[in-house]
Design an enzyme around this catalytic site. Structure first.
Site, PDB file in Angstrom:
ATOM      1  N   ARG A  63      -5.307   2.928   6.839  1.00  0.00           N
ATOM      2  CA  ARG A  63      -6.684   3.416   6.625  1.00  0.00           C
ATOM      3  C   ARG A  63      -7.573   2.278   6.178  1.00  0.00           C
ATOM      4  O   ARG A  63      -8.622   2.484   5.575  1.00  0.00           O
ATOM      5  CB  ARG A  63      -6.694   4.498   5.546  1.00  0.00           C
ATOM      6  CG  ARG A  63      -6.027   5.763   6.039  1.00  0.00           C
ATOM      7  CD  ARG A  63      -5.695   6.664   4.895  1.00  0.00           C
ATOM      8  NE  ARG A  63      -4.474   7.370   5.225  1.00  0.00           N
ATOM      9  CZ  ARG A  63      -4.048   8.451   4.616  1.00  0.00           C
ATOM     10  NH1 ARG A  63      -4.740   8.968   3.637  1.00  0.00           N
ATOM     11  NH2 ARG A  63      -2.924   9.021   4.978  1.00  0.00           N
ATOM     12  N   THR A 112       6.582  -9.742   5.154  1.00  0.00           N
ATOM     13  CA  THR A 112       7.724  -8.872   5.466  1.00  0.00           C
ATOM     14  C   THR A 112       7.808  -8.609   6.969  1.00  0.00           C
ATOM     15  O   THR A 112       8.881  -8.414   7.512  1.00  0.00           O
ATOM     16  CB  THR A 112       7.576  -7.501   4.765  1.00  0.00           C
ATOM     17  OG1 THR A 112       6.259  -7.022   5.014  1.00  0.00           O
ATOM     18  CG2 THR A 112       7.836  -7.602   3.271  1.00  0.00           C
ATOM     19  N   VAL A 154       0.866  -1.178   0.000  1.00  0.00           N
ATOM     20  CA  VAL A 154       0.000   0.000   0.000  1.00  0.00           C
ATOM     21  C   VAL A 154       0.908   1.235   0.000  1.00  0.00           C
ATOM     22  O   VAL A 154       1.930   1.251   0.696  1.00  0.00           O
ATOM     23  CB  VAL A 154      -0.923   0.003   1.252  1.00  0.00           C
ATOM     24  CG1 VAL A 154      -1.701   1.307   1.368  1.00  0.00           C
ATOM     25  CG2 VAL A 154      -1.889  -1.189   1.196  1.00  0.00           C
ATOM     26  N   PHE A 210       8.195 -17.054  -2.973  1.00  0.00           N
ATOM     27  CA  PHE A 210       7.426 -16.381  -4.042  1.00  0.00           C
ATOM     28  C   PHE A 210       7.012 -15.009  -3.562  1.00  0.00           C
ATOM     29  O   PHE A 210       7.133 -14.703  -2.383  1.00  0.00           O
ATOM     30  CB  PHE A 210       6.196 -17.215  -4.442  1.00  0.00           C
ATOM     31  CG  PHE A 210       5.308 -17.574  -3.293  1.00  0.00           C
ATOM     32  CD1 PHE A 210       4.270 -16.733  -2.917  1.00  0.00           C
ATOM     33  CD2 PHE A 210       5.509 -18.746  -2.555  1.00  0.00           C
ATOM     34  CE1 PHE A 210       3.448 -17.054  -1.838  1.00  0.00           C
ATOM     35  CE2 PHE A 210       4.686 -19.065  -1.490  1.00  0.00           C
ATOM     36  CZ  PHE A 210       3.659 -18.226  -1.126  1.00  0.00           C
ATOM     37  N   TYR A 258      -0.371 -10.271   9.184  1.00  0.00           N
ATOM     38  CA  TYR A 258      -1.362 -11.182   8.597  1.00  0.00           C
ATOM     39  C   TYR A 258      -2.190 -12.026   9.568  1.00  0.00           C
ATOM     40  O   TYR A 258      -3.174 -12.636   9.157  1.00  0.00           O
ATOM     41  CB  TYR A 258      -0.676 -12.092   7.567  1.00  0.00           C
ATOM     42  CG  TYR A 258      -0.192 -11.313   6.368  1.00  0.00           C
ATOM     43  CD1 TYR A 258      -1.087 -10.879   5.402  1.00  0.00           C
ATOM     44  CD2 TYR A 258       1.146 -10.966   6.227  1.00  0.00           C
ATOM     45  CE1 TYR A 258      -0.666 -10.132   4.312  1.00  0.00           C
ATOM     46  CE2 TYR A 258       1.582 -10.226   5.138  1.00  0.00           C
ATOM     47  CZ  TYR A 258       0.676  -9.809   4.183  1.00  0.00           C
ATOM     48  OH  TYR A 258       1.098  -9.068   3.117  1.00  0.00           O
TER      49      TYR A 258
HETATM   50  C1  LIG Z   1       1.670  -3.957   5.307  1.00  0.00           C
HETATM   51  C2  LIG Z   1       0.767  -3.005   4.545  1.00  0.00           C
HETATM   52  C3  LIG Z   1       0.339  -3.652   3.235  1.00  0.00           C
HETATM   53  C4  LIG Z   1      -0.473  -2.732   5.422  1.00  0.00           C
HETATM   54  O1  LIG Z   1      -1.395  -1.945   4.684  1.00  0.00           O
HETATM   55  P1  LIG Z   1      -2.456  -0.983   5.417  1.00  0.00           P
HETATM   56  O2  LIG Z   1      -3.399  -0.533   4.385  1.00  0.00           O
HETATM   57  O3  LIG Z   1      -1.740   0.037   6.223  1.00  0.00           O
HETATM   58  O4  LIG Z   1      -3.170  -1.994   6.402  1.00  0.00           O
HETATM   59  P2  LIG Z   1      -4.559  -1.726   7.151  1.00  0.00           P
HETATM   60  O5  LIG Z   1      -4.774  -0.243   7.320  1.00  0.00           O
HETATM   61  O6  LIG Z   1      -5.648  -2.472   6.474  1.00  0.00           O
HETATM   62  O7  LIG Z   1      -4.218  -2.380   8.542  1.00  0.00           O
HETATM   63  C5  LIG Z   1      -5.031  -3.277   9.227  1.00  0.00           C
HETATM   64  C6  LIG Z   1      -4.508  -3.397  10.637  1.00  0.00           C
HETATM   65  O8  LIG Z   1      -3.197  -3.944  10.611  1.00  0.00           O
HETATM   66  C7  LIG Z   1      -2.265  -3.084  11.265  1.00  0.00           C
HETATM   67  N1  LIG Z   1      -1.044  -3.093  10.456  1.00  0.00           N
HETATM   68  C8  LIG Z   1      -0.981  -3.330   9.126  1.00  0.00           C
HETATM   69  N2  LIG Z   1       0.297  -3.281   8.715  1.00  0.00           N
HETATM   70  C9  LIG Z   1       1.034  -3.035   9.794  1.00  0.00           C
HETATM   71  C10 LIG Z   1       2.428  -2.857   9.993  1.00  0.00           C
HETATM   72  N3  LIG Z   1       3.284  -2.962   8.949  1.00  0.00           N
HETATM   73  N4  LIG Z   1       2.847  -2.590  11.233  1.00  0.00           N
HETATM   74  C11 LIG Z   1       1.964  -2.495  12.255  1.00  0.00           C
HETATM   75  N5  LIG Z   1       0.625  -2.651  12.119  1.00  0.00           N
HETATM   76  C12 LIG Z   1       0.176  -2.916  10.913  1.00  0.00           C
HETATM   77  C13 LIG Z   1      -2.937  -1.727  11.220  1.00  0.00           C
HETATM   78  O9  LIG Z   1      -2.473  -0.882  12.243  1.00  0.00           O
HETATM   79  C14 LIG Z   1      -4.388  -2.077  11.379  1.00  0.00           C
HETATM   80  O10 LIG Z   1      -4.665  -2.325  12.749  1.00  0.00           O
HETATM   81  P3  LIG Z   1      -6.101  -2.035  13.390  1.00  0.00           P
HETATM   82  O11 LIG Z   1      -7.088  -2.887  12.639  1.00  0.00           O
HETATM   83  O12 LIG Z   1      -5.938  -2.436  14.811  1.00  0.00           O
HETATM   84  O13 LIG Z   1      -6.324  -0.578  13.175  1.00  0.00           O
HETATM   85  C15 LIG Z   1       1.466  -1.657   4.268  1.00  0.00           C
HETATM   86  O14 LIG Z   1       1.860  -1.103   5.496  1.00  0.00           O
HETATM   87  C16 LIG Z   1       2.672  -1.785   3.357  1.00  0.00           C
HETATM   88  O15 LIG Z   1       2.547  -1.696   2.151  1.00  0.00           O
HETATM   89  N6  LIG Z   1       3.874  -2.006   3.953  1.00  0.00           N
HETATM   90  C17 LIG Z   1       5.117  -2.070   3.189  1.00  0.00           C
HETATM   91  C18 LIG Z   1       5.161  -3.251   2.206  1.00  0.00           C
HETATM   92  C19 LIG Z   1       4.909  -4.574   2.886  1.00  0.00           C
HETATM   93  O16 LIG Z   1       5.445  -4.856   3.946  1.00  0.00           O
HETATM   94  N7  LIG Z   1       4.039  -5.379   2.253  1.00  0.00           N
HETATM   95  C20 LIG Z   1       3.705  -6.706   2.753  1.00  0.00           C
HETATM   96  C21 LIG Z   1       4.395  -7.715   1.909  1.00  0.00           C
HETATM   97  S1  LIG Z   1       4.190  -9.328   2.576  1.00  0.00           S
END
Ligand SMILES: CC(C)(COP(=O)(O)OP(=O)(O)OC[C@H]1O[C@@H](n2cnc3c(N)ncnc32)[C@H](O)[C@@H]1OP(=O)(O)O)[C@@H](O)C(=O)NCCC(=O)NCCS
Length: 401
Positions: A92, A119, A85, A401, A124
């Site tokens: 959000r 990551t 994201v 992957f 998850y």
């Molecule tokens: C990880 C990622 C995809 C999360 O996306 P996001 O849109 O912020 O996630 P959401 O807003 O739907 O989060 C849902 C919940 O998870 C928590 N959360 C999600 N990612 C998190 C993170 N990296 N660290 C801490 N909390 C996290 C949020 O705080 C939220 O908690 P809540 O329901 O208690 O409010 C985004 O932070 C990202 O792109 N990170 C960098 C790339 C990455 O790591 N991708 C994953 C590859 S496996």
């Protein structure tokens, strides 16, 4: 109502989705040549985007694969990746919407399992994924001319020419087979993205194939690097599989003897691969990291539970909670004769992410109970669950992957 629209990507939106994904990992956009190889990672109908005011700000996709579960059945698997994201839209709920849409789609596709590599461990669990396989990073000193302790050898090793890799490896991986719970099938697109991409981008990749009495039965792909100012060369294993432990250890012996290399490093190897026992001194082989490999999601709990085999013990009634896919919630009687839904009082109760940790045999029910991830209403049932869910060896995937 959410400000974001989540939907399946059109063909001409995929490159932008990849730019968002790469940006979320702090990587620059792909060059056109890199995109040619990366496009395979965005299969039609399975690639989702999250849009705000018409602009893509988040992505998640999956490709179809299959995973072997305890007992040997192979189940359809969605291999989830390219999750990201944009930094100005995180926290959000964008990922939450992407995950909900994807899980719904996987139910429709009748894929009872989904898996991913995370990551960060915080992401998850809330979507029902749990760590189902683990691996260790192994670092071993090269022999540098010294003799290794003798070991029965099971064959010979030859290096492949680059133009042989794509013709030999996919068939050889299939021949080796899904040998332990957690291993997964590799579609052609996986090979194109991992091996063909490296070859096309002129990355140096070496592949050694092991042949035993029945022909090719194992392979290792590796790269070497030097980190200045040190002139020591490290050999890093990218992929290593064999039809037996003997074949795998033969390949390790080969790696330890490659010239001009000080150490051999391999990440996410099975926890029970005894490299320490083939080096001259045990201290020359260290576990430098031990961690999560596969995050698994039981998308269809009854189908997944029914597909695996169980050890010898009287049945237990397990109540499963699933916030994202409520159709999975309920109680199941699990025993060696099979699995059925039941209204009987639950012996054990756990969320679906903890069930994923238990499912391939990585963690026992007792450990889940002691660590607060499973509630045991009947201590005797906990011991039965330990016997039912136990498997012979630690589960392992071996495919990134
Ligand atoms: C990880 C990622 C995809 C999360 O996306 P996001 O849109 O912020 O996630 P959401 O807003 O739907 O989060 C849902 C919940 O998870 C928590 N959360 C999600 N990612 C998190 C993170 N990296 N660290 C801490 N909390 C996290 C949020 O705080 C939220 O908690 P809540 O329901 O208690 O409010 C985004 O932070 C990202 O792109 N990170 C960098 C790339 C990455 O790591 N991708 C994953 C590859 S496996």
């Amino acid at each position: 109502m959410s400000d974001y629209v989540v939907r399946v990507l059109e063909e001409d939106e995929k490159h932008a989705a990849q730019t968002v994904f790469r940006g979320s990992l702090h990587h620059p956009p792909s060059t056109d040549e890199e995109w040619e190889h990366a496009a395979d990672g965005y299969p039609a109908r399975r690639s989702f985007g999250a849009f705000r005011s018409g602009r893509i700000v988040g992505s998640a996709q999956s490709f179809g694969s299959a995973m072997v579960v305890p007992g040997g059945k192979v189940l359809p698997l969605a291999a989830v990746s390219r999750v990201g994201v944009r930094a100005d839209h995180t926290r959000r709920g964008v990922l939450t919407e992407l995950m909900s849409a994807q899980l719904r789609q996987l139910r429709e596709l009748d894929e009872p399992l989904a898996a991913l590599h995370a990551t960060e461990s915080v992401i998850y669990g809330r979507f029902g994924y749990g760590v189902a396989t683990r691996g260790r990073t192994v670092e071993a000193e090269s022999t540098r001319g010294r003799t290794l302790p003798p070991m029965p050898s099971s064959g010979e090793i030859r290096l492949l020419e680059p133009d042989e890799m794509m013709t030999v490896l996919p068939g050889l991986y299939e021949r080796i087979g899904l040998r332990r719970p957690g291993m997964m099938a590799r579609p052609e697109s996986w090979w194109r993205m991992v091996v063909q991409r490296r070859l096309s981008l002129k990355e140096h990749l070496t592949v050694a194939v092991h042949s035993g009495p029945d022909g090719d039965d194992g392979f290792v792909a590796y790269q070497t690097s030097v980190t200045p100012p040190s002139e020591d060369r490290t050999l890093t294993v990218q992929d290593l599989h064999g039809t037996s432990l003997g074949v795998v250890l033969d390949l390790w012996r080969f790696l330890l003897g490659v010239d001009l290399v000080r150490s051999v490093s391999a990440w996410l190897r099975p926890l029970d691969e005894p490299v320490e026992l083939i080096v001259p001194n045990r201290g020359e082989c260290r576990t430098t990291a031990l961690g999560e490999e596969t995050w698994l999601r039981l998308v269809d709990v009854p189908a997944a539970l029914a597909a695996r085999s169980y050890g010898d013990a009287d049945p237990v009634v397990v109540e499963v909670h699933d916030r994202f896919l409520p159709e999975n919630a309920g109680s199941y009687r699990v025993g060696p004769e099979g699995v059925e839904r039941t209204d009987a009082r639950a012996d054990l109760e756990l969320p679906v992410d903890a069930l994923a940790m238990l499912y391939l045999g990585d963690v026992s029910a007792s450990v889940l109970a002691t660590t607060g991830r499973l509630t045991a209403h009947d201590p005797d049932a906990l011991l039965r669950a330990d016997r039912l869910f136990t498997t012979g060896a630690p589960p392992w995937s071996g495919t990134f992957f």
